[in-house]
Design an enzyme around this catalytic site. Structure first.
Site, PDB file in Angstrom:
ATOM      1  N   ALA A   8      55.377 -74.044 -10.558  1.00 17.89           N
ATOM      2  CA  ALA A   8      55.154 -74.584 -11.724  1.00 17.89           C
ATOM      3  C   ALA A   8      54.071 -75.843 -11.749  1.00 17.89           C
ATOM      4  O   ALA A   8      53.573 -76.134 -12.805  1.00 17.89           O
ATOM      5  CB  ALA A   8      56.630 -75.224 -12.052  1.00 17.89           C
ATOM      6  N   GLU A  20      44.916 -69.202  -3.778  1.00 18.76           N
ATOM      7  CA  GLU A  20      46.227 -69.789  -4.791  1.00 18.76           C
ATOM      8  C   GLU A  20      46.850 -68.271  -4.961  1.00 18.76           C
ATOM      9  O   GLU A  20      46.162 -67.335  -5.492  1.00 18.76           O
ATOM     10  CB  GLU A  20      45.705 -70.155  -5.835  1.00 18.76           C
ATOM     11  CG  GLU A  20      46.647 -70.408  -6.904  1.00 18.76           C
ATOM     12  CD  GLU A  20      46.281 -71.157  -8.183  1.00 18.76           C
ATOM     13  OE1 GLU A  20      45.422 -72.141  -8.028  1.00 18.76           O
ATOM     14  OE2 GLU A  20      46.775 -70.837  -9.162  1.00 18.76           O
TER      15      GLU A  20
END
Lengths: 146, 146, 146, 146, 146, 146, 146, 146, 146, 146, 146, 146
Positions: K77, K98
């Site tokens: 998140a 990522e």
């Protein structure tokens, strides 16, 4: 009266793919139903063209300008992205009716805007194959009364 | 088959005002043409209602839920502002066709969005009185095949 | 010259509620002041109508089209939400002046936009009861010189 | 009572250019009509200033703070771009009425927003020369009753 | 070291108007306090200029390019609207510090954006007259260490 | 006078990382320079805290409310995302000065907005270590004069 | 204590339509449960009104101003579109609690904004019929403690 | 044919500042090159004006309306902020060509929009001094063929 | 039934700070009132946790998943910024009620949007301490009837 | 010097369609005028290509990279939608000039943005056929001076 | 080669919660699979860290700067809200990859934007546990070839 | 297993153009590396297609639906503009992996949105040629485990 029926990208897959969105009728069956209706309406002949390429659709629209009295078009995905098809429709100045199989207003946000509708007579969407048949009636009535 | 034909605000002025946008046909003539088409299609009766008041249109939609098999609606200006009419249409769950006389995509930006179209079967716009007639056909075909 | 003076939603509460925003004059007093000015201007009679219901305001506008020579309207909250009142004003094509008691540009963002002003002759806001009186003068002068 | 009448950029061209938007009256005629009205209202004198330069308009507003009892201003194009004129009006704290010859709400999107209106008493637009006259009445009434 | 202290529109009114926002110090007092600080810092002289006209501020910036070693500027309202002042500051390539008396982040939305800050060394706001004094220190330290 | 000096996330890396943006001074050196200035100003003591965790910064702010007379804060990345730090600053109601090493207006769009600045006295950005020193002066002056 | 319980458009259909969104309880049952709770709380009587017409809801709110001590309202679709109902609530200045059966935050984007909530005491949504009961408690407690 | 060549703010610095953006040619050299081209084209004389003040540029445009047959303008920073210059150009109704030294589409977002281009014949940008020469040709050809 | 009562950032300051927004009740008093109500409702026990740190709130939510039957949460400032808390609530799939002391719809724009409400049963705001008590009732009723 | 002149979609219709927007000159005539100018300029030859298909235009651009010294392109509708043509122009790194017959800034909003202009030397629009001729001059001068 | 594998908020729940979105593999299993792959690739060791607290993730990133050669991160998140994690990654200047288990582009609008991706080498999403394994390969190859 | 490897517009230029963005590897080398990896993975054959024309890419996708078990696609510029390619991918319902050589999140704003990613399994970007190799692994693993 000669009308060009123009099918945009991916419509050649109709009936084979995603029937929950587009129905189970094939493009050939839609064309056949349009032929039947043309016969019923009387005095109008149809020619058909499908392409996945924006430029080929533009070529077809331009060629229609001398050979046809109106265009029935489902620009499919190009409805929302092609200023070039809009310009082509606007240039040839034939009466044109835009149709969609699905109710575009129920789908993704980016399908709510049409670049081509403002240069068409009007737009019909959401009735599956019937969108085409209603579109042909609309075009026929318009040209007859023009 | 019983269908409710619902006309939104200012449509009672049809034919008297702004013919360059909405054509010269009156609402009575549209209703008569719809009656004629209903006769031609066979097996369907129509009832008509026009109101300038959002709440009366909602009442009419709610009452249609037991008496009718479908709704043909031109919500006019309420198309773009009334979540309440959308909720009414969504609640009664009757098949519904949205029509517009003018090509809303050619007009002011705020007329390009429809709050009601996502809960209708589909939308037809731009063909003047013919939008209603095509809409009735669409509704008739849908109910017949349902 | 006959003019319709139209008061939108919640204006019947004038003078009783929120005087810090709308002043302490009542609607009856405003109407009386308008009557006085009409007398002073000479040759014009006024009729008055207030409603909280959008549809009733639309009905009043439509009925004015045969009985009146102009409309003085304070659409209040509907100024910012009613395409239907805009369409009614646009349909009857009477000269129309829009007035507001408060200076809407000082208030919430959503009161800065007017859907009705583009179809009016002009707009006057911020002068309390005087907005109405100036509006009557503007309408009177326009009709006299038309 | 002394009032400053302030005309913004390009208003010196009035009556000579674009009469379809701004009317055919010249600035001198508007000033004369304002003088006439001042005479009729009694007890108020007017001074006039026009400039195409934002800074000169600000200077004039600042100077008015000691010499005048109110400002009647048509900021023209600076209405929509000048925070500096807004700050000047806000600083001198004289009652101020904003007027426009044309109905700005009918024109380009960028003319719908006013930076100066929130610091004025109110705004009047759309009545040609009459916007000024109504504005003077509004200012006069306000100062008289203050 | 020579620094130009530039005051934008309406700052000539300082101390006389809206003290609740800008404090009660006058522009002359600010300039005096800056002179005092310049003396205290040593080796730097100040020149001052205030104008309400965007173009005059631009002229002053351009002239500073040969005569000064840095600019201390409060562009006031032009902070948010003048690309031309930004371009002037960017052209002369002198170190420049932007100051504001009030905390612009607490005020209207349109005062939160600065067109000039990206071409300045940095920005100081919210400390009243102290913003200028801190700004002079920042400029002085920067030039001294450059 | 006791002041809390609060350093937000990643400021512990100062001087070691990205000197082209943040300069080559370390956090210890900044704290030392602040101590020197506090001595010079006289009568004020400083406490220091750095954390990468939003909640720890909030805890520190809350604890300052009884022990300190003001806060000098560089919220770093949390400037743009932390309503919680804003609420903490707003709750304790101590005078607070926000500083930034870099000129945030020159960097990414998302660094142009500060959630904390509207609840601070003011903001200083762009002068490297000097931003802190100027901030301490601003805070000192404010508390001295309060 | 007298409270007006106000139900907005389409709530008369409750329990009959779309139970997956609004639950299976009817409006009569909700009113009955509210009566039961009023009895349990003691000292408060309820009156009920439902309408699909914006103007009738406004009339009811205005009439409540003399007869009632508070309003419990579910504005339904008008929550998101009616500035006029907001103005009515704001005008009568009775304590008002806004309730929704469904969790509006989970539904369409246009249901996330409430025009009426800012003029209510508070808002309760997502608990079906229980939203009304909790709303009555909130209103009762507020009036009792006022 | 007489043409006015109008140079906006900061263009007097040309050649001295930021050559990496605007090239190394001075304004005098540009004017000389334009004179040379005017001679080559034959039958046209040029007058030149540069100002950093918006209002002076407007004055020059207004004065051109009787003395000139066309305007060649580089509004520089005012291109993006000045509705007043747009109104001036629109008022005098002389053919006008807008030019820019740099390719504005490669620079900051706020330089991508032109307020003046819609009232010009056309726009030329990105070719340094050559933008002016091409602009003079465009203006010359247009007036010759008008 | 075991319920976790979760208080977000700065709520530990309740009653001590900004009573005009949040009321004068302390967090301990709210917890006590909740205990009293739990006793009254019967059959449910409460545990309490407050933290200013987003991650600790997430840990508490995760731990509740095995120990509790529901969560009563006031995420405070994290309501509007924490996707991570939203994901935690969504992951543990316990019934959850979101409460706020103040009416968030009356405050800054950025407090109108809730990231957590869409994964809660519902939301209650604006009733001060009563928001918590109503929230406990809502949670209790939901779990009892599940 | 060899230059490729590239015409985008629908430009093959030039002179036959919508002369009120695009003028009455045909594409052949434009090409002939370009040939004439090339002769006049001396030392440069032109090749021409028109296509309605985005991919064919990309192919032409890629092939130009070895055969040509520059590109003169009117991307027409693809100006506003084709990142792929932009990438092609950017990849071949030939000097490129973008031209438009009409003044795109006067037309629909979606024609105000150019995806290709940022990778061109510059852009010329609004001068009909003359846009091409000026564009060739710009390209010629640039290559000659490079 | 030493790599830090960083897992953001709620990832400790993997395999236990919402398997329809995140798959049924636990975090321990993912770590084990990564260990297996590290062995297979040869010459690289992994350390693992998971936290629900933004500040702890920042601390871990900072500590990695001396101990590790690269970072494999699933910010969960915080991807969409944490400028602070972005700044940490940017500060340590280690190669960073990522990864996301789910296809973020198919989920809520607010998950389509990544604040961290612009400072990473690249991003991999949508392949469940395989996203991590592919990410490790990407990082390994990059460091090997650097 | 048969996989189609699809390369979008301008990728035929790879290695020859803009190596600072796309690396120095040619498309042929990428295809060779993919062949090598296919061999290493075992049991899968690859076919390759590159086109600059949107429609040809759609045709290739449609033909893959009977001949292939998955698609590895780099839609390049069409990623951000082609609803038609999205519809094609969505229609054939083959597992599809989207790859990009560059880290699109670091580049122009318009490259941050992908129309095709939501109908793919996942997306890999930023690793140069390695993006393709990782993409093939992802596709291979997915099909093997399906």
């Amino acid at each position: 009266m000669n009308f060009l029926v123009l099918h945009g990208p991916n419509l050649n897959l109709l009936g084979k793919r995603e029937p929950q969105i587009y129905g189970s009728v094939t493009l050939a069956e839609i064309n056949q139903e349009l032929e039947n209706l043309a016969l019923e309406l009387g005095g109008c002949t149809l020619s058909f063209f499908q392409s996945n390429t924006e430029g080929e659709l533009i070529n077809a629209i331009q060629e229609a300008s001398t050979a046809c009295d109106g265009i029935l078009i489902n620009p499919a995905a190009y409805t929302h992205t092609s200023i070039a098809i809009r310009d082509a429709l606007s240039s040839v100045r034939l009466p044109c009716v835009e149709v969609h199989l699905s109710n575009v207003h129920r789908r993704e946000e980016f399908r709510h805007t049409s670049l081509t509708a403002p240069v068409a007579l009007g737009q019909i969407c959401g009735f599956g194959c019937d969108s085409y048949l209603l579109g042909l009636r609309a075009l026929f009535n318009h040209v007859k009364n023009a």
